[in-house]
Scaffold this motif. Structure first.
Motif, PDB file in Angstrom:
ATOM      1  N   ASN A  71      59.043   8.297  21.364  1.00  0.00           N
ATOM      2  CA  ASN A  71      58.279   7.889  22.539  1.00  0.00           C
ATOM      3  C   ASN A  71      59.297   7.467  23.591  1.00  0.00           C
ATOM      4  O   ASN A  71      60.064   6.537  23.375  1.00  0.00           O
ATOM      5  CB  ASN A  71      57.331   6.737  22.218  1.00  0.00           C
ATOM      6  CG  ASN A  71      56.513   6.320  23.430  1.00  0.00           C
ATOM      7  OD1 ASN A  71      56.971   5.533  24.257  1.00  0.00           O
ATOM      8  ND2 ASN A  71      55.309   6.837  23.545  1.00  0.00           N
ATOM      9  N   LEU A  72      59.300   8.193  24.699  1.00  0.00           N
ATOM     10  CA  LEU A  72      60.301   7.962  25.736  1.00  0.00           C
ATOM     11  C   LEU A  72      59.654   7.300  26.940  1.00  0.00           C
ATOM     12  O   LEU A  72      58.692   7.815  27.495  1.00  0.00           O
ATOM     13  CB  LEU A  72      60.933   9.292  26.154  1.00  0.00           C
ATOM     14  CG  LEU A  72      62.141   9.210  27.090  1.00  0.00           C
ATOM     15  CD1 LEU A  72      63.316   8.536  26.386  1.00  0.00           C
ATOM     16  CD2 LEU A  72      62.541  10.606  27.565  1.00  0.00           C
ATOM     17  N   ARG A  73      60.203   6.139  27.333  1.00  0.00           N
ATOM     18  CA  ARG A  73      59.631   5.394  28.445  1.00  0.00           C
ATOM     19  C   ARG A  73      60.704   5.038  29.480  1.00  0.00           C
ATOM     20  O   ARG A  73      61.486   4.097  29.273  1.00  0.00           O
ATOM     21  CB  ARG A  73      58.967   4.112  27.934  1.00  0.00           C
ATOM     22  CG  ARG A  73      57.733   4.345  27.090  1.00  0.00           C
ATOM     23  CD  ARG A  73      56.500   4.631  27.914  1.00  0.00           C
ATOM     24  NE  ARG A  73      56.117   3.467  28.672  1.00  0.00           N
ATOM     25  CZ  ARG A  73      55.284   2.511  28.223  1.00  0.00           C
ATOM     26  NH1 ARG A  73      54.766   2.604  27.014  1.00  0.00           N
ATOM     27  NH2 ARG A  73      54.967   1.491  28.978  1.00  0.00           N
ATOM     28  N   PRO A  74      60.781   5.785  30.577  1.00  0.00           N
ATOM     29  CA  PRO A  74      61.685   5.391  31.663  1.00  0.00           C
ATOM     30  C   PRO A  74      61.161   4.132  32.350  1.00  0.00           C
ATOM     31  O   PRO A  74      59.966   4.036  32.639  1.00  0.00           O
ATOM     32  CB  PRO A  74      61.633   6.594  32.623  1.00  0.00           C
ATOM     33  CG  PRO A  74      60.955   7.691  31.861  1.00  0.00           C
ATOM     34  CD  PRO A  74      60.082   7.033  30.859  1.00  0.00           C
ATOM     35  N   ILE A  75      62.048   3.192  32.599  1.00  0.00           N
ATOM     36  CA  ILE A  75      61.691   1.950  33.304  1.00  0.00           C
ATOM     37  C   ILE A  75      62.460   1.958  34.619  1.00  0.00           C
ATOM     38  O   ILE A  75      63.676   1.764  34.638  1.00  0.00           O
ATOM     39  CB  ILE A  75      62.045   0.706  32.469  1.00  0.00           C
ATOM     40  CG1 ILE A  75      61.481   0.835  31.046  1.00  0.00           C
ATOM     41  CG2 ILE A  75      61.544  -0.555  33.162  1.00  0.00           C
ATOM     42  CD1 ILE A  75      59.978   0.987  30.957  1.00  0.00           C
ATOM     43  N   LYS A  76      61.742   2.199  35.705  1.00  0.00           N
ATOM     44  CA  LYS A  76      62.406   2.419  36.983  1.00  0.00           C
ATOM     45  C   LYS A  76      61.598   1.758  38.094  1.00  0.00           C
ATOM     46  O   LYS A  76      60.395   2.001  38.213  1.00  0.00           O
ATOM     47  CB  LYS A  76      62.525   3.922  37.249  1.00  0.00           C
ATOM     48  CG  LYS A  76      63.275   4.303  38.519  1.00  0.00           C
ATOM     49  CD  LYS A  76      63.304   5.823  38.648  1.00  0.00           C
ATOM     50  CE  LYS A  76      64.022   6.274  39.898  1.00  0.00           C
ATOM     51  NZ  LYS A  76      65.476   6.024  39.845  1.00  0.00           N
TER      52      LYS A  76
ATOM     53  N   ARG B 108      61.611   4.709  21.796  1.00  0.00           N
ATOM     54  CA  ARG B 108      60.817   4.086  20.723  1.00  0.00           C
ATOM     55  C   ARG B 108      60.622   5.084  19.588  1.00  0.00           C
ATOM     56  O   ARG B 108      60.129   6.186  19.808  1.00  0.00           O
ATOM     57  CB  ARG B 108      59.460   3.653  21.298  1.00  0.00           C
ATOM     58  CG  ARG B 108      58.407   3.290  20.270  1.00  0.00           C
ATOM     59  CD  ARG B 108      57.073   3.065  20.979  1.00  0.00           C
ATOM     60  NE  ARG B 108      55.968   2.982  20.043  1.00  0.00           N
ATOM     61  CZ  ARG B 108      54.678   2.996  20.404  1.00  0.00           C
ATOM     62  NH1 ARG B 108      54.359   3.079  21.693  1.00  0.00           N
ATOM     63  NH2 ARG B 108      53.720   2.930  19.498  1.00  0.00           N
ATOM     64  N   GLU B 109      61.024   4.714  18.388  1.00  0.00           N
ATOM     65  CA  GLU B 109      60.742   5.565  17.230  1.00  0.00           C
ATOM     66  C   GLU B 109      59.224   5.645  17.085  1.00  0.00           C
ATOM     67  O   GLU B 109      58.530   4.639  17.129  1.00  0.00           O
ATOM     68  CB  GLU B 109      61.387   4.973  15.969  1.00  0.00           C
ATOM     69  CG  GLU B 109      61.562   5.973  14.836  1.00  0.00           C
ATOM     70  CD  GLU B 109      60.260   6.397  14.207  1.00  0.00           C
ATOM     71  OE1 GLU B 109      60.120   7.582  13.868  1.00  0.00           O
ATOM     72  OE2 GLU B 109      59.358   5.531  14.047  1.00  0.00           O
TER      73      GLU B 109
ATOM     74  N   ILE C 235      55.419  -2.943  22.128  1.00  0.00           N
ATOM     75  CA  ILE C 235      55.289  -4.222  22.826  1.00  0.00           C
ATOM     76  C   ILE C 235      56.214  -4.300  24.042  1.00  0.00           C
ATOM     77  O   ILE C 235      55.772  -4.596  25.155  1.00  0.00           O
ATOM     78  CB  ILE C 235      55.584  -5.383  21.858  1.00  0.00           C
ATOM     79  CG1 ILE C 235      54.533  -5.415  20.737  1.00  0.00           C
ATOM     80  CG2 ILE C 235      55.626  -6.713  22.611  1.00  0.00           C
ATOM     81  CD1 ILE C 235      54.890  -6.299  19.571  1.00  0.00           C
ATOM     82  N   ILE C 236      57.487  -4.024  23.854  1.00  0.00           N
ATOM     83  CA  ILE C 236      58.436  -4.269  24.946  1.00  0.00           C
ATOM     84  C   ILE C 236      58.276  -3.295  26.105  1.00  0.00           C
ATOM     85  O   ILE C 236      58.607  -3.625  27.248  1.00  0.00           O
ATOM     86  CB  ILE C 236      59.905  -4.273  24.449  1.00  0.00           C
ATOM     87  CG1 ILE C 236      60.365  -2.877  24.029  1.00  0.00           C
ATOM     88  CG2 ILE C 236      60.100  -5.288  23.336  1.00  0.00           C
ATOM     89  CD1 ILE C 236      61.860  -2.777  23.773  1.00  0.00           C
ATOM     90  N   THR C 237      57.737  -2.081  25.838  1.00  0.00           N
ATOM     91  CA  THR C 237      57.605  -1.127  26.935  1.00  0.00           C
ATOM     92  C   THR C 237      56.514  -1.533  27.924  1.00  0.00           C
ATOM     93  O   THR C 237      56.626  -1.252  29.125  1.00  0.00           O
ATOM     94  CB  THR C 237      57.333   0.293  26.411  1.00  0.00           C
ATOM     95  OG1 THR C 237      56.279   0.260  25.453  1.00  0.00           O
ATOM     96  CG2 THR C 237      58.582   0.882  25.794  1.00  0.00           C
ATOM     97  N   ASP C 238      55.471  -2.196  27.454  1.00  0.00           N
ATOM     98  CA  ASP C 238      54.457  -2.687  28.400  1.00  0.00           C
ATOM     99  C   ASP C 238      55.003  -3.835  29.235  1.00  0.00           C
ATOM    100  O   ASP C 238      54.723  -3.936  30.437  1.00  0.00           O
ATOM    101  CB  ASP C 238      53.192  -3.119  27.658  1.00  0.00           C
ATOM    102  CG  ASP C 238      52.304  -1.936  27.293  1.00  0.00           C
ATOM    103  OD1 ASP C 238      52.731  -0.781  27.538  1.00  0.00           O
ATOM    104  OD2 ASP C 238      51.207  -2.145  26.761  1.00  0.00           O
TER     105      ASP C 238
END
Length: 370
Positions: free
Chosen positions: A104-109, A132-133, A266-269
């Motif tokens: 699960n790939l989450r760019p934070i920009k 995220r695995e 949790i941390i991506t939200d």
């Protein structure tokens, strides 16, 4: 020479999902025209309405159907008349596991013109990626319960990982860190001493090795062994609680974060909120060797359904991620730049009903500014 054609399975989903996906498709078609490739879209009604109508969440051959596509474009899953968990497990988890979408790939920009709730933080400070695995952990459903409904009721849900799952996730994360930065363009968070040692990027492991000793001993050993193959990537470690703290206090400390399924959820939200909220946050569920699925992170927002006020930027950015994954990097970057132009110069807010434009008008703006 004929243009390259990509077949895309569209799952608009529930609530405002169809509205934002319609704007994403609009922008994707404009990008395809501009950059000389073709997109073929097939739409499937897999969501809450179908479940209420038929009693079935997905057809039995859903994964077989989707394997015939280059990528999947998902709107949102969640219906107020369906008990929580039925659609999420029956669609999202079934597809992720069935198609082995193990990243699960989450760019934070932080985009220009978007205000972060973190005082004083700018686009220079918030620009990292969470890997995220996506196939192990407590999400596998292993466990059970006994003596249900009694005072002695006991429930167990197991955090399960194999070394294979850990290694392939770490390989993706190391490769991503390596690709994000080079000697000519090193990660700005590195010290001069780090650069002199040959580091160009940083990979931070987010875990809880002081409590979940068995699982994170394996992750720690795996990352230490693999790091020898990536001398340009500096490795670091943060407990998950400390990661949350640093995301708020010093987000500029992060480059690429790799973590487990539950902690990543949790941390991506939290990270998304620091970069402007769910309305501009996109993600991908990736199988680098198979079919991947791209989606806006926000929910179905049923109270806004049909009002043409929801922000489609996250869905549009999910489309940009999809194009990059398919190899159309120039087109994907053009969409991202067009969204950045709109957030800086056009949109009054990212909130539903406060953007200064309707949902369809935002899609038009992005398409016009590619």
């Amino acid at each position: 020479m004929a243009n390259k054609t990509y077949k895309i399975a569209v799952l608009p989903g529930d609530g405002t999902g169809p509205e934002v996906i319609a704007e994403g498709v609009k922008v994707l078609k404009a990008a395809a025209k501009k950059f000389n490739f073709d997109l073929e879209f097939d739409t499937y009604d897999w969501g809450g309405e179908r479940y209420l109508r038929t009693g079935n969440v997905l057809p039995d051959d859903a994964c077989d159907i989707l394997r015939n596509y280059h990528a999947i474009y998902l709107g949102a899953i969640g219906h107020p008349q369906v008990k929580p968990g039925i659609l999420e497990k029956g669609i999202l988890l079934k597809l992720r596991f069935g198609l082995d979408q193990y990243i699960n790939l989450r760019p934070i920009k932080l985009f220009p013109g978007v205000e972060s709730p973190l005082a004083g933080k700018t686009a220079e400070d918030i620009d990292y990626v969470v890997v995220r695995e996506n196939s192990g952990d407590v999400y596998t459903g292993l466990g059970g319960s006994a003596m249900t409904g009694t005072a002695d009721e006991v429930c167990v849900q197991n955090m399960v990982y194999t070394r294979h799952q850990v290694d392939r996730c770490l390989r993706f994360a190391f490769e991503l860190a390596k690709k994000r930065h080079s000697k000519e363009n090193p990660w700005r968070g590195l010290s001069e001493e780090d650069k002199q040692k040959g580091y160009t990027a940083q990979l931070t492991m987010c875990g809880k090795s002081n409590v979940l000793t068995y699982v994170f001993d394996m992750w720690d050993r795996a990352i230490a062994e693999m790091s020898k193959e990536y001398p340009m990537v500096k490795t670091a470690y943060c407990h998950v609680d400390a990661t949350c703290m640093w995301m708020v206090k010093s987000p500029e400390w992060f480059d690429v974060i790799v973590t487990t399924n539950m902690f990543g959820d949790i941390i991506t939200d939290l990270a998304a909120i620091t970069s402007g909220g769910m309305g501009i946050s996109a993600g991908g569920n990736l199988n680098p060797e198979g079919v991947s699925m791209f989606e806006p992170i926000g929910g179905s927002a049923p109270k806004y359904t049909g009002k043409n006020v929801i922000n489609p930027c996250a869905a549009i950015l999910a489309g940009a991620m999809m194009l990059e994954y398919l190899g159309e990097k120039e087109a994907g970057k053009a969409i991202e730049n067009a969204v950045a132009f709109c957030t800086e110069h056009k949109l009054k807010s990212l909130s539903a009903g406060k953007m200064g434009y309707s949902t369809t008008e935002v899609g038009d703006l992005v398409a016009e500014n590619l």
